[in-house]
Design an enzyme around this catalytic site. Sequence first.
Site, PDB file in Angstrom:
ATOM      1  CG  HIS A 208      -1.849  -1.138   1.310  1.00  0.00           C
ATOM      2  ND1 HIS A 208      -2.826  -1.357   0.372  1.00  0.00           N
ATOM      3  CD2 HIS A 208      -1.962  -2.147   2.217  1.00  0.00           C
ATOM      4  CE1 HIS A 208      -3.521  -2.451   0.704  1.00  0.00           C
ATOM      5  NE2 HIS A 208      -3.005  -2.950   1.808  1.00  0.00           N
TER       6      HIS A 208
ATOM      7  CG  HIS B  21      -6.369  -5.923   0.600  1.00  0.00           C
ATOM      8  ND1 HIS B  21      -7.257  -5.402   1.512  1.00  0.00           N
ATOM      9  CD2 HIS B  21      -5.137  -5.673   1.066  1.00  0.00           C
ATOM     10  CE1 HIS B  21      -6.552  -4.866   2.504  1.00  0.00           C
ATOM     11  NE2 HIS B  21      -5.280  -5.019   2.257  1.00  0.00           N
TER      12      HIS B  21
END
Lengths: 330, 214
Positions: free
Chosen positions: A58, A220
């Site tokens: 991330h 995700h």
Amino acid sequence: MQRFLNDPDDVVDETVAGFVRAHSDMVRLSAENPRVVLSNWAGTSGRVGVGTGGGSGHEPAFIGYAGRNMLDAVAVGELFSSPTAKTFHDAIRGADGGAGVAVLYGNYAGDNMNVKMALKMAAKEDIAVKTVVANDDVCSAPPEERDKRRGVAGEIFMWKTGCAKAALGGDLDEVIAAAQKAIDNCRSVGVGLAPCTLPSVGHPNFQIAPGMMEVGIGHHGEPGVRVEALADANAVAEDMVRIVLDDHNLPEGSEVAVLVSGLGATPVNELYVLYDRMAQAIEARGLKIWKPYVGSYFTSLDMIGATLTVMALDDELKTLLAHEAACPAM
Amino acid sequence: MPYIENAQAGSLIHELAGVIIENKAWLSEIDGKIGDGDHGINMAKGFGRAAERIGPDATLTEAMQTLSDVLMSEIGGSMGPLYGMMFADMAETLGQRTQIDAEAFGAMLRAGLEGVLDIGAAKPGDKTLLDALVPAVTQFDATFAATGDFAAALAAMRDAAQDGRDSTQDMIAKVGRSARLGERSRGVLDAGASSCALILTSFADGITKRLQSA
């Protein structure tokens, strides 16, 4: 896969190594645990420490938000996988300056379990630890099940305000209250145009067909609320604003902070294309944008897509958001 | 009463690690349908690393403690804490016992289940490893109570774990990342229930093979 890789199993360690090498003026690796990134100001005596953690992939989150008047410690997990309990525990120890530690993290099953165990470990060492669990992702659960919603880019506002409160001398309860207020005031939505690939797996773990978009996608690749034909940018921008603000229900005249983040593989210029229409749509609903952020603040490997986060502000949140701070990500 | 010696039963964990590593690709493939696709990779990494650190003479207690330590301190994710707690509580319950009979094994199983329930947020029917573990523990206890036969109880445990794994095919995920899929999570096995069935099957086969009569 067209990726810059050595051994895919080493990608997280190599990411962290490059990150601390590049930003040694602000961060360092914990001597105790190579999966804990510490701010160079971590452990300041008498100040509440602030920590977080999460899966990698991330970037610049989570490590990029360690710095001065920002996060003290970040627990680093494998790609899209929670850090271990031990790593969360070592992050808590690294953040502690004797005034307690606030752990501000996102609502994911693995993180919840590992933090829970880390808290038990910290309790044995008499470190006072309290938590705030981010749940700003509107499409991850209906409003009446807000405790099931996941944490996404609103975590950045949660960290910024919690860390500012700590920097201004707030005690642990005050830091927790500020961070909780920030995330309670945040709503986010994501739109995905193409999936991402874990290097060790080698192929995308979900599909978005060419010409389609997934509205409400998670960080995700968790499915959203609608799969539909990819619309033009203005329509997508208006849709995202509508999803966020319909859930938010803010009184006219409210001031807001806005954060538009790319998900990794969307060109930055397109984020400005989205923002231009988003800002108009937000203002058309009678809201005032007090502070916008546009860039790749919280990504999902090589996913094509973007997220929108809107935080409602009051005087305290404005003060905390504006408080001087420095970190690699913002 | 039939039993196995705790001494050197750490080899059960070596055998288990072998089974997990053999099934690495299969577990990842199942996980890839409704998850990240890294379950097999993480399981093989954790069980493989633990096996390297478990000596040939380790007791089952020591071996499960080592496995738990590796899962909790090096693997993370959701499986790290869930299986980490399961094996930690199993090891604690077994403790210094020199012989593992059906009563001791049953207590170990129940402690493992309690550990998973304590750390996780799922309940049976949520499409998780509990859907293999809960019926397996129940069937072990019920069969041993009815027959007094350790081997029969182990066989019942194994069958229940496999049936439980298969039952996840028709379930909708309620916790974890795949919960977002709703109806789309139906029709595939749960990766956690699948690895849990492998673990319990390996235990059943390995213990049955080693059973001695007192």
